[in-house]
Design a protein around this motif. Sequence first.
Motif, PDB file in Angstrom:
ATOM      1  N   LEU A   1       7.648   0.348  43.514  1.00 15.02           N
ATOM      2  CA  LEU A   1       7.118   1.209  42.324  1.00 15.02           C
ATOM      3  C   LEU A   1       6.051   1.874  42.700  1.00 15.02           C
ATOM      4  O   LEU A   1       5.938   2.993  42.523  1.00 15.02           O
ATOM      5  N   HIS A   2       4.889   1.050  42.971  1.00 16.45           N
ATOM      6  CA  HIS A   2       3.618   1.531  43.480  1.00 16.45           C
ATOM      7  C   HIS A   2       3.528   2.478  44.619  1.00 16.45           C
ATOM      8  O   HIS A   2       2.827   3.665  44.621  1.00 16.45           O
ATOM      9  N   LYS A   3       4.381   2.176  45.575  1.00 20.66           N
ATOM     10  CA  LYS A   3       4.735   3.096  46.766  1.00 20.66           C
ATOM     11  C   LYS A   3       5.393   4.514  46.035  1.00 20.66           C
ATOM     12  O   LYS A   3       4.799   5.474  46.578  1.00 20.66           O
ATOM     13  N   GLN A   4       6.091   4.423  45.340  1.00 25.84           N
ATOM     14  CA  GLN A   4       6.900   5.679  44.726  1.00 25.84           C
ATOM     15  C   GLN A   4       5.824   6.524  43.913  1.00 25.84           C
ATOM     16  O   GLN A   4       5.842   7.662  44.045  1.00 25.84           O
ATOM     17  N   MET A   5       5.076   5.894  43.298  1.00 28.52           N
ATOM     18  CA  MET A   5       4.000   6.381  42.263  1.00 28.52           C
ATOM     19  C   MET A   5       2.939   7.252  43.206  1.00 28.52           C
ATOM     20  O   MET A   5       2.461   8.329  43.029  1.00 28.52           O
ATOM     21  N   LYS A   6       2.586   6.539  44.327  1.00 24.56           N
ATOM     22  CA  LYS A   6       1.506   7.228  45.203  1.00 24.56           C
ATOM     23  C   LYS A   6       2.337   8.409  45.868  1.00 24.56           C
ATOM     24  O   LYS A   6       1.501   9.319  46.099  1.00 24.56           O
ATOM     25  N   GLU A   7       3.690   8.340  46.327  1.00 26.64           N
ATOM     26  CA  GLU A   7       4.048   9.358  47.016  1.00 26.64           C
ATOM     27  C   GLU A   7       4.373  10.593  46.070  1.00 26.64           C
ATOM     28  O   GLU A   7       4.192  11.765  46.342  1.00 26.64           O
ATOM     29  N   ALA A   8       4.477  10.216  44.678  1.00 21.90           N
ATOM     30  CA  ALA A   8       4.617  11.399  43.950  1.00 21.90           C
ATOM     31  C   ALA A   8       3.270  11.660  43.073  1.00 21.90           C
ATOM     32  O   ALA A   8       3.321  12.872  42.672  1.00 21.90           O
ATOM     33  N   GLY A   9       2.273  11.117  43.500  1.00 26.37           N
ATOM     34  CA  GLY A   9       0.888  11.539  43.382  1.00 26.37           C
ATOM     35  C   GLY A   9       0.554  11.190  41.844  1.00 26.37           C
ATOM     36  O   GLY A   9      -0.318  11.894  41.150  1.00 26.37           O
ATOM     37  N   ILE A  10       1.018  10.055  41.211  1.00 28.58           N
ATOM     38  CA  ILE A  10       0.928   9.559  39.821  1.00 28.58           C
ATOM     39  C   ILE A  10      -0.339   8.674  40.208  1.00 28.58           C
ATOM     40  O   ILE A  10      -0.171   7.638  40.867  1.00 28.58           O
ATOM     41  N   ALA A  11      -1.322   8.889  39.168  1.00 30.27           N
ATOM     42  CA  ALA A  11      -2.397   7.759  39.644  1.00 30.27           C
ATOM     43  C   ALA A  11      -2.124   6.436  38.936  1.00 30.27           C
ATOM     44  O   ALA A  11      -1.391   6.141  38.113  1.00 30.27           O
ATOM     45  N   ASP A  12      -2.519   5.466  39.775  1.00 29.31           N
ATOM     46  CA  ASP A  12      -2.118   4.080  39.408  1.00 29.31           C
ATOM     47  C   ASP A  12      -3.150   3.599  38.444  1.00 29.31           C
ATOM     48  O   ASP A  12      -4.353   3.877  38.192  1.00 29.31           O
ATOM     49  N   SER A  13      -2.694   2.882  37.426  1.00 27.40           N
ATOM     50  CA  SER A  13      -3.515   2.389  36.272  1.00 27.40           C
ATOM     51  C   SER A  13      -4.905   1.604  36.842  1.00 27.40           C
ATOM     52  O   SER A  13      -5.842   1.554  36.157  1.00 27.40           O
ATOM     53  N   SER A  14      -4.468   0.804  37.937  1.00 26.29           N
ATOM     54  CA  SER A  14      -5.502  -0.059  38.466  1.00 26.29           C
ATOM     55  C   SER A  14      -6.655   0.514  39.117  1.00 26.29           C
ATOM     56  O   SER A  14      -7.852   0.112  39.561  1.00 26.29           O
ATOM     57  N   GLU A  15      -6.415   1.826  39.471  1.00 27.06           N
ATOM     58  CA  GLU A  15      -7.298   2.419  40.293  1.00 27.06           C
ATOM     59  C   GLU A  15      -8.293   3.539  39.506  1.00 27.06           C
ATOM     60  O   GLU A  15      -8.797   4.531  39.893  1.00 27.06           O
ATOM     61  N   SER A  16      -8.519   3.049  37.908  1.00 27.58           N
ATOM     62  CA  SER A  16      -9.278   4.096  37.121  1.00 27.58           C
ATOM     63  C   SER A  16     -10.832   3.540  37.123  1.00 27.58           C
ATOM     64  O   SER A  16     -11.169   2.733  37.622  1.00 27.58           O
TER      65      SER A  16
END
Length: 69
Positions: free
Chosen positions: A54-69
């Motif tokens: 899921l994290h990989k798909q989120m990065k590919e889609a350009g969605i910010a990860d909540s842990s990277e805030s």
Amino acid sequence: MKSIITAIAMTALFSSFAYADSGLADRINEARSYPNKTVETVDRQELCLKHQKLHKQMKEAGIADSSES
């Protein structure tokens, strides 16, 4: 006479089971209704792989990860 007293005592003892307020009948009926209730368990490794995917798909889609805030 002793048998009458014994019968009255037994009636008084077991009459508490007949009250609806005690909830005994509800507990018995629920236990009969759901005899094979099980809890699903998820393998920790499988769950970790799903999260990584899921994290990989989120990065590919350009969605910010909540842990990277």
